[in-house]
Design an enzyme around this catalytic site. Structure first.
Site, PDB file in Angstrom:
ATOM      1  CB  CYS A 161       1.550  -3.609   5.409  1.00  0.00           C
ATOM      2  SG  CYS A 161       0.016  -4.351   6.010  1.00  0.00           S
ATOM      3  CG  HIS A 191      -0.235   0.030   2.542  1.00  0.00           C
ATOM      4  ND1 HIS A 191       0.244   1.183   3.109  1.00  0.00           N
ATOM      5  CD2 HIS A 191       0.049  -0.967   3.423  1.00  0.00           C
ATOM      6  CE1 HIS A 191       0.801   0.914   4.279  1.00  0.00           C
ATOM      7  NE2 HIS A 191       0.701  -0.395   4.496  1.00  0.00           N
TER       8      HIS A 191
END
Length: 213
Positions: free
Chosen positions: A182, A166
């Protein structure tokens, strides 16, 4: 939007980020306006553009020679090198700098892009809620959202494994090991990658040269 307001909003929300941890104070306290050089039109928000001259050259988007065995179209994330490569058919790869999970939080393995999101909403994982019961349960997408302009949601089979590739509102974290697991990218880089890969794309995340557990 004025670049200073963009960054101040990012700093304000950083403690709530599921895939994010605040950068060291001496970095975050740097001249905030120096990180941003403008915006790129997008909907429903413009994408903040970063002065990539502030990054180590190896973390800037570039096309590199690629000799690995992975087939074209595969995303390969190297946790140790803090780099993500999208393999091309001509023996090259589009390479991006990334931020990765802090020690003990990094994940490695094989997955696929199960879905894609534009200016996605953010919500904490169950583990994060158990560690911090007062954490906000959701934040709508926008320039102050820790998931940034785009997100690729990683799946194994039909199961969302809760790891994402992301964008980030902390550009100084690219090349660092400080997220909750992440893979984060500059907003302009995740937009570029998002446009290049379809749902179903294979993703290999490796550490110590291996992605198989």
């Amino acid at each position: 939007m004025h670049t200073r307001r963009i960054l101040l909003a990012a700093l304000a929300i950083a403690p709530l980020a599921a895939c994010q941890q605040r950068a060291p104070l001496q970095v975050a306290a740097d001249d905030d306006s120096a990180w941003y050089i403008g915006t790129k039109p997008d909907k429903p928000y413009d994408v903040p553009l970063v002065d990539t001259g502030r990054l180590d050259p190896k973390y800037r988007r570039q096309v590199v020679r690629y000799t690995g065995p992975e087939r074209p179209g595969t995303i390969v994330v190297d946790i140790d090198q803090r780099q993500l490569a999208l393999v091309q058919a001509d023996g090259t790869a589009v390479q991006y700098g990334v931020g990765v999970g802090k020690l003990g939080f990094s994940w490695k393995g094989e997955a696929r892009v199960g879905r894609k999101g534009v200016w996605p909403d953010w919500s904490p994982t169950t583990t994060m809620v158990s560690l911090n019961p007062d954490i906000a349960r959701q934040r709508k997408g926008g320039v102050d959202n820790p998931l940034g302009a785009r997100a690729l949601y990683l799946y194994q089979g039909n199961r969302d494994i809760l790891f994402r590739i992301h964008g980030t509102n902390e550009p100084w974290s690219i090349g660092e090991q400080m997220s909750s697991g992440c893979i984060r990218m500059l907003n302009e880089d995740i937009v570029d990658l998002y446009e290049r890969v379809p749902v179903g794309t294979q993703v290999l995340v490796k550490r110590n040269g291996k992605y198989r557990v």
